[in-house]
Design a protein around this motif. Sequence first.
Motif, short mmCIF file in Angstrom:
data_model
loop_
_atom_site.label_atom_id
_atom_site.label_comp_id
_atom_site.label_asym_id
_atom_site.label_seq_id
_atom_site.Cartn_x
_atom_site.Cartn_y
_atom_site.Cartn_z
N ARG A 214 -19.70 -57.86 24.59
CA ARG A 214 -18.90 -57.13 23.61
C ARG A 214 -17.53 -57.80 23.45
O ARG A 214 -17.04 -57.95 22.34
CB ARG A 214 -18.69 -55.67 24.05
N THR A 215 -16.94 -58.21 24.57
CA THR A 215 -15.62 -58.83 24.48
C THR A 215 -15.70 -60.17 23.74
O THR A 215 -14.73 -60.62 23.16
CB THR A 215 -14.99 -59.08 25.87
N GLY A 217 -17.32 -60.52 21.19
CA GLY A 217 -17.48 -60.20 19.78
C GLY A 217 -18.87 -59.78 19.34
O GLY A 217 -19.16 -59.74 18.16
N ALA A 218 -19.78 -59.50 20.33
CA ALA A 218 -21.11 -59.01 19.93
C ALA A 218 -20.97 -57.57 19.46
O ALA A 218 -20.24 -56.79 20.07
CB ALA A 218 -22.07 -59.08 21.10
N SER A 219 -21.65 -57.23 18.38
CA SER A 219 -21.54 -55.86 17.88
C SER A 219 -22.49 -54.95 18.65
O SER A 219 -23.44 -55.42 19.29
CB SER A 219 -21.91 -55.82 16.40
N ASN A 220 -22.21 -53.66 18.57
CA ASN A 220 -23.11 -52.68 19.18
C ASN A 220 -24.54 -52.92 18.73
O ASN A 220 -25.48 -52.85 19.52
CB ASN A 220 -22.69 -51.26 18.73
N PHE A 221 -24.67 -53.20 17.44
CA PHE A 221 -26.02 -53.34 16.87
C PHE A 221 -26.76 -54.49 17.54
O PHE A 221 -27.95 -54.40 17.84
CB PHE A 221 -25.91 -53.57 15.36
N GLN A 222 -26.04 -55.59 17.80
CA GLN A 222 -26.69 -56.74 18.43
C GLN A 222 -27.16 -56.41 19.85
O GLN A 222 -28.22 -56.84 20.27
CB GLN A 222 -25.73 -57.93 18.46
N GLN A 225 -30.20 -54.34 19.58
CA GLN A 225 -31.34 -55.20 19.27
C GLN A 225 -31.91 -55.84 20.53
O GLN A 225 -33.11 -55.88 20.72
CB GLN A 225 -30.89 -56.32 18.32
N ILE A 297 -23.58 -47.64 23.60
CA ILE A 297 -22.73 -47.26 22.48
C ILE A 297 -21.49 -46.54 23.01
O ILE A 297 -20.39 -46.70 22.50
CB ILE A 297 -23.50 -46.33 21.52
#
Length: 309
Positions: A214-215, A217-222, A225, A297
């Motif tokens: 996440r830090t 820059g991966a999104s929640n959605f990724q 997935q 999330i």
Amino acid sequence: MIKSAIPISYGDNYKGFRIVGTIEEYLNIYNAELKKGRFVNKSMEVVLGANVAKQLNLNIGDTFLSSHGLVENNIDVHEDELTVVGILKPTQKVIDRLIITNLESIWDVHHHGHQVEEHHHHHGSHDDKEITSLLITFKSKRALLSLPRKNNESTNMQAALPIYELNKLYDYTSIDFETINWIAYLILIISCLTIFTSLYKMVKERAFDLAILRTYGASNFQLIQMVLYEGLFIAFVAFLLGVTFIKIGFYFVINSVKTNYQQNILQQLPFTDFLEIASIIFTMVIVSVLLAIYPIIKMNISTILSNEK
């Protein structure tokens, strides 16, 4: 009262496959069509169901001797040869396992053998043209209710309504299909719970890695997935293994239980049932994945990262 009546004579077999004397309309009941050859024209000709032709490796023009009774035997073999004139397409119904001939063949096989030696004192054994049963289609529901009872009371024939007889049979077999079905669904639910717990554990254990992602820059959605693919992959592999296992299991069970009758009871799993089961499993997996993902999330990245030793 009667729309149609199809006469049937049986009592013979060849290598455990029943020989049925009847008329051509019998094929229509099963929507059976000829794959090659033609239907029976005269006595001592036969048309083979698909399984019979395949398992006994018989073709048009081949001849064989039938034996008396419903189980293969060498004691009571008739001396009249039957000739194959046609082979039916597979229907997945009982007719695939039958040898069809005309009524005359059955009468001739059973009488003309005795005809010769008994000619002087017992003639007319040829007039003994009997049929074993009649398949009757009624014009109305009312006829269906009144005729069988009348027939059972006032004639020496017996009426049997297949659906009623089958229900009786199901009542006698102690464990019913409902129970088996429920057990299967229970197992399914338990499996989904297992998938859920393993995914949940995975998310918990990898919380740190996920937080790091996440830090970066991966999104929640990724992240979702990633977990989803993992869950679906597990389920898919399990499904394939299960199906393979069932097929192999069925194969061995069927081959060990192939009785004289060579009745292959367990048909292929129908494709629609198959899809239904697959979609139920798929839905349950998605649900369990979504539940397992919930912590991602809600995760507080800074807490996770600072708590990590």
